[in-house]
Design a protein around this motif. Structure first.
Motif, PDB file in Angstrom:
ATOM      1  N   UNK A   1      -0.782  16.323  31.348  1.00 25.71           N
ATOM      2  CA  UNK A   1      -0.721  15.828  30.042  1.00 25.71           C
ATOM      3  C   UNK A   1      -0.797  14.441  30.693  1.00 25.71           C
ATOM      4  N   UNK A   2      -0.979  13.860  31.753  1.00 25.26           N
ATOM      5  CA  UNK A   2      -1.372  12.694  32.203  1.00 25.26           C
ATOM      6  C   UNK A   2      -0.611  11.641  32.407  1.00 25.26           C
ATOM      7  N   UNK A   3       1.243  11.737  32.812  1.00 22.01           N
ATOM      8  CA  UNK A   3       1.613  11.424  33.533  1.00 22.01           C
ATOM      9  C   UNK A   3       2.456  11.197  34.925  1.00 22.01           C
ATOM     10  N   UNK A   4       2.550  10.101  35.542  1.00 28.55           N
ATOM     11  CA  UNK A   4       3.702   9.400  36.840  1.00 28.55           C
ATOM     12  C   UNK A   4       5.388   9.870  36.321  1.00 28.55           C
ATOM     13  N   UNK A   5       6.506  10.138  36.816  1.00 28.58           N
ATOM     14  CA  UNK A   5       7.484  10.038  36.765  1.00 28.58           C
ATOM     15  C   UNK A   5       8.191   9.768  37.744  1.00 28.58           C
ATOM     16  N   UNK A   6       8.807   8.464  37.932  1.00 28.53           N
ATOM     17  CA  UNK A   6       9.252   8.278  38.952  1.00 28.53           C
ATOM     18  C   UNK A   6      10.242   7.682  38.487  1.00 28.53           C
ATOM     19  N   UNK A   7      12.081   7.936  39.073  1.00 27.39           N
ATOM     20  CA  UNK A   7      13.089   6.964  39.844  1.00 27.39           C
ATOM     21  C   UNK A   7      12.976   6.391  41.057  1.00 27.39           C
ATOM     22  N   UNK A   8      14.077   6.445  41.285  1.00 27.45           N
ATOM     23  CA  UNK A   8      13.736   6.288  43.375  1.00 27.45           C
ATOM     24  C   UNK A   8      14.437   4.526  43.518  1.00 27.45           C
TER      25      UNK A   8
ATOM     26  N   UNK B   1      13.839   4.549  35.023  1.00 30.61           N
ATOM     27  CA  UNK B   1      13.293   4.970  35.187  1.00 30.61           C
ATOM     28  C   UNK B   1      11.805   4.738  34.714  1.00 30.61           C
ATOM     29  N   UNK B   2      10.785   5.575  34.951  1.00 29.15           N
ATOM     30  CA  UNK B   2       9.451   4.465  35.111  1.00 29.15           C
ATOM     31  C   UNK B   2       8.711   5.573  34.775  1.00 29.15           C
ATOM     32  N   UNK B   3       7.378   6.056  33.685  1.00 26.90           N
ATOM     33  CA  UNK B   3       6.575   6.436  33.628  1.00 26.90           C
ATOM     34  C   UNK B   3       5.371   5.621  33.951  1.00 26.90           C
TER      35      UNK B   3
END
Length: 594
Positions: free
Chosen positions: A520-527, A533-535
């Motif tokens: 759907x076009x998202x990049x999901x990362x915490x780290x 948590x960022x989208x």
């Protein structure tokens, strides 16, 4: 020990098995009952020392990354001691039903095997360890090709006992998954003395370069380079050239490789040098002056500058560049996403004290043995270094017997030192626990390892006197690279350090754990260390949403669907980078379009 996942296998009927590592054992339990499957190995477990040689039976061997399944085989890498005492990091495949070892790939070749000629000391395989695959593996199931990455050979910081290029340390290995036969390899650092382990499994990608499609494998590194190869032939998609690097080491006995491999594309995704202009201008003037003074004393002329007695700046640092979270890849666009660290470290060589020539006290022997086995992590003054804790005050936490148990079992990042004789452990305990003793140390132990003339002062980041980064931000980045062209699509800081309110832009933070991409076009990362948590919009890097977490999630999120609804789950463990520890798994649901 740390565990970054488990492995699941099923025969498609009613035999589901879960494999995981605890200590030196690989366990197999039923996915239905949770009980050990007795037919596997010895009552449901096998010792991970199997196949490594009788002389390393007491060495530290475990696995932090889960194994890889190919048909009825479970292929395992390992984690071993990173110090002077290290077991070999050979890769092994086990029968998922019986636990019997089916093949072994020797990452430190023996006489007559490919790669043996890359070691000048022809008996090095008898004494040198590591070159282990600890970061995970990738599998092309259709082609039956296993792609494994390896770390450096030991000792990490001085290679006088292992002269030569040291295959198959620091390699991407393409292995026939059915037989363990080497198909091809690429070594990204020759004769590594900088601890530039390949930290993560490579990404399997498909590249459309100039109208030609290539099924490829992309390798991300601590050095900040991305290397891309044809999966079958091993031919580079973008040319790799050997460039001359410094070889003038002031550590006696060291012989460095005169060249190292540089890809012509993509460009490095992190800085690779620390210039005067990179000194952190967000610090107070007095701190800037102090950093500049220290900066001038360190060796800093090249990314591959040898470890020196005055200290050598390492940028990228010991945790990258790329780290163990690994990259993510979007097959729709051909874009590879890499989150990375940009923190400078200083590694200083320290001459070892000579072995005692006459009787010495237990405490004096303990200090000598501490320097040989513990100082590189816990520092010359026992005050800790890098991510490793102080040992000052240990006598308040441990009795001599309790400390000896700790040495034999290890804990978290600390390996077990079971191979050390009881007398050695007793001496180290005497020194660390500040015992007052008149006992004389009488050494009768014969060690298979050659003595080391050098160790390091510790795993030390280059920090200001306030404990803040000496290098300017960003300290963490997120990059999107179009592998079809080798060009960057976008790049931006990842995370923000609230200790710098005057910063005009996000500073980025050190980060551990990868990203996931959605259709759907998202990049999901915490780290990041700021517990968020960022989208992002995967196409242009626009930050769409931030979510506060109960603790930093140094882990890769999982995305899954249940009953038509999509979920994101992430482990919030914290604990690294001086963050608070956590014990939560947090799951979020994505809204369903109506």
């Amino acid at each position: 020990n740390s565990c970054r996942g488990v492995t699941y296998w099923s025969d498609g009927k009613n035999d589901g098995r879960i494999f995981y590592t605890a200590g030196s054992y690989l366990w197999c339990i039923s996915s239905e009952t949770g009980k050990p499957i007795n037919a596997f190995g010895d009552g449901g477990k096998i010792d991970l020392h199997v196949g490594l040689g009788d002389d390393v039976k007491d060495q530290f061997v475990t696995a932090t990354s889960p194994g890889t399944i190919y048909k009825d085989l479970l292929v395992m890498g390992s984690r071993v001691n990173e110090g002077h005492q290290a077991a070999p990091g050979h890769i092994r495949a086990f029968d998922v039903r019986t636990g019997k070892m089916k093949w072994i790939f020797k990452t430190i070749p023996q006489p007559g095997e490919t790669g043996y000629e890359s070691w000048k000391d022809k008996d090095a395989w008898k004494t040198i360890g590591a070159a282990n695959s600890w970061g995970g593996m990738s599998l092309d199931q259709e082609k039956g090709i296993l792609f494994a990455t390896t770390g450096s050979a030991n000792y990490d910081w001085w290679g006088g006992n292992r002269k030569g290029n040291n295959l198959f340390a620091d390699c991407l290995l393409a292995i026939d998954a059915a037989t363990g036969k080497r198909l091809w390899h690429f070594q990204h650092v020759h004769h590594d003395i900088w601890d530039k382990d390949l930290p993560a499994a490579p990404a399997l990608v498909t590249i459309n370069k100039n109208g030609t499609k290539t099924e490829a494998v992309a390798l991300t590194t601590k050095t900040g380079f991305v290397y891309i190869f044809d999966r079958v032939s091993g031919k580079p998609v973008y040319e790799i050239v050997e460039k001359h690097v410094p070889v003038d080491s002031d550590l006696e006995g060291e012989e460095l490789s005169p060249t190292q491999p540089y890809p012509t594309a993509p460009a490095p995704f992190v800085r690779q040098s620390f210039t005067e202009a990179d000194i952190n201008s967000l610090l107070p003037d007095s701190s800037i002056a102090d950093i500049k003074k220290r900066w001038t004393t360190y060796r800093r002329d090249h990314m591959y500058a040898p470890i020196s007695l005055r200290g050598t700046i390492q940028l990228p640092g010991l945790d990258g560049g790329a780290e163990w979270g690994g990259p993510s890849y979007d097959p729709e666009t051909g874009i590879l996403y890499i989150n990375a660290n940009e923190m400078a470290w200083v590694i200083q060589g320290v001459p070892m004290k000579k072995e005692a020539s006459e009787k010495e006290s237990m405490t004096t022997a303990g200090e000598r043995l501490y320097r040989a086995n513990c100082m590189s992590c816990h520092g010359a003054d026992k005050n800790g270094s890098g991510n490793f804790p102080t040992l000052i005050g240990s006598e308040k936490k441990y009795s001599p017997a309790g400390f000896d148990t700790l040495l034999q079992t290890g804990r978290r990042m600390m390996p077990a030192f079971r191979e050390l004789p009881a007398l050695y452990r007793q001496a180290i305990a005497s020194y660390v626990l500040n015992e007052k003793t008149t006992v004389i140390f009488q050494d009768t132990f014969s060690n298979r390892r050659k003595p080391l003339p050098y160790t390091i002062a510790g795993y030390n980041k280059f920090l200001s006197k306030e404990g803040l980064p000496a290098i300017s931000p960003p300290w963490g980045t997120l990059s999107a690279i179009n592998l079809n062209t080798g060009e960057y699509v976008w790049k931006k800081p990842l995370g923000n350090d609230s200790r710098f309110p005057a910063a005009q832009h996000p500073t980025g933070t050190e980060n551990y754990g990868g990203s996931v991409i959605t259709a759907g076009g998202l990049l999901i990362i915490a780290a990041t260390s700021d517990s968020k948590l960022r989208i992002f919009n995967k196409r242009d890097g626009t930050l769409l949403h931030e979510i506060n977490l109960p603790a930093s999630a140094f882990a890769t999120p999982s995305v899954y669907s249940q009953n038509g609804k999509q979920f994101i789950a992430v482990a919030c463990g914290g604990g690294k980078l001086n963050t608070k520890s956590g014990d939560s798994y947090i799951a979020f649901s994505l809204p369903v379009k109506k």
